[in-house]
Design a protein around this motif. Structure first.
Motif, PDB file in Angstrom:
ATOM      1  N   ALA A  48       0.826  -1.203   0.000  1.00  0.00           N
ATOM      2  CA  ALA A  48       0.000   0.000   0.000  1.00  0.00           C
ATOM      3  C   ALA A  48       0.862   1.256   0.000  1.00  0.00           C
ATOM      4  O   ALA A  48       0.557   2.231  -0.699  1.00  0.00           O
ATOM      5  CB  ALA A  48      -0.930  -0.003   1.204  1.00  0.00           C
ATOM      6  N   ALA A  49       1.945   1.253   0.762  1.00  0.00           N
ATOM      7  CA  ALA A  49       2.841   2.411   0.799  1.00  0.00           C
ATOM      8  C   ALA A  49       3.494   2.629  -0.562  1.00  0.00           C
ATOM      9  O   ALA A  49       3.569   3.764  -1.057  1.00  0.00           O
ATOM     10  CB  ALA A  49       3.899   2.227   1.882  1.00  0.00           C
ATOM     11  N   VAL A  50       3.947   1.550  -1.171  1.00  0.00           N
ATOM     12  CA  VAL A  50       4.592   1.664  -2.487  1.00  0.00           C
ATOM     13  C   VAL A  50       3.569   2.094  -3.534  1.00  0.00           C
ATOM     14  O   VAL A  50       3.845   2.972  -4.361  1.00  0.00           O
ATOM     15  CB  VAL A  50       5.267   0.325  -2.874  1.00  0.00           C
ATOM     16  N   ALA A  51       2.379   1.504  -3.510  1.00  0.00           N
ATOM     17  CA  ALA A  51       1.349   1.880  -4.482  1.00  0.00           C
ATOM     18  C   ALA A  51       0.958   3.343  -4.317  1.00  0.00           C
ATOM     19  O   ALA A  51       0.755   4.051  -5.313  1.00  0.00           O
ATOM     20  CB  ALA A  51       0.119   0.994  -4.316  1.00  0.00           C
ATOM     21  N   HIS A  52       0.879   3.815  -3.083  1.00  0.00           N
ATOM     22  CA  HIS A  52       0.555   5.221  -2.873  1.00  0.00           C
ATOM     23  C   HIS A  52       1.639   6.117  -3.435  1.00  0.00           C
ATOM     24  O   HIS A  52       1.365   7.070  -4.159  1.00  0.00           O
ATOM     25  CB  HIS A  52       0.358   5.524  -1.385  1.00  0.00           C
TER      26      HIS A  52
END
Length: 149
Positions: A48-52
């Protein structure tokens, strides 16, 4: 106090709040350490952090830049903020209810709750429409109230 602020870079309450956040995060990590699904949770969190950072932030920064160029600052209150706030609400609702909105995971929903899955797309569109309509109404009221008589 001034020396602490110069050395640390912020007020002492900032350091205390940050230490409290790290303590809560550590407590949660210890609670999850014994869970069988802790690895999957960590993978989802990192994903989720990388996708954000790689997808969502550039997307909404670009949309905001286009909005700023299109709308600009036409009077007070800014029309831009009356578009940003409902868009943020609609976007967050979309992310939270993404599987239901897209109709994914119906079997999982039925197994977990015993209820038939309901189509959430119409509800999300309705809530998003209400958010934008309320913001437009508030903008109109503020423009009319700020107009000299």
């Amino acid at each position: 106090m001034a020396e602490f602020r110069r050395a640390y870079g912020a007020a002492p309450w900032h350091l205390a709040l940050l230490a409290g956040c790290f303590a809560v995060t550590g407590w949660i990590a210890l609670r999850l350490a014994g869970e069988a699904s802790a690895g999957r949770m960590l993978l989802w969190f990192v994903g989720a952090a990388v996708a954000h950072d790689l997808v969502l932030f550039p997307a909404y920064a670009s949309v905001d830049r286009v909005l700023r160029a299109t709308l600009g600052r036409r009077g007070t209150p800014s029309l831009l903020n009356h578009v940003r706030v409902p868009a943020l609400g609609a976007g967050l609702l979309f992310l939270v209810y993404l599987p239901g909105i897209l109709g994914l995971g119906d079997g999982t929903y039925r197994a977990a709750t015993g209820l038939a899955p309901r189509v959430m797309l119409g509800r999300w569109l309705a809530v998003s429409g209400v958010l934008f309509a309320a913001s437009a109404l508030l903008y109109a009221v503020r423009r009319l109230a700020g107009r000299p008589r």
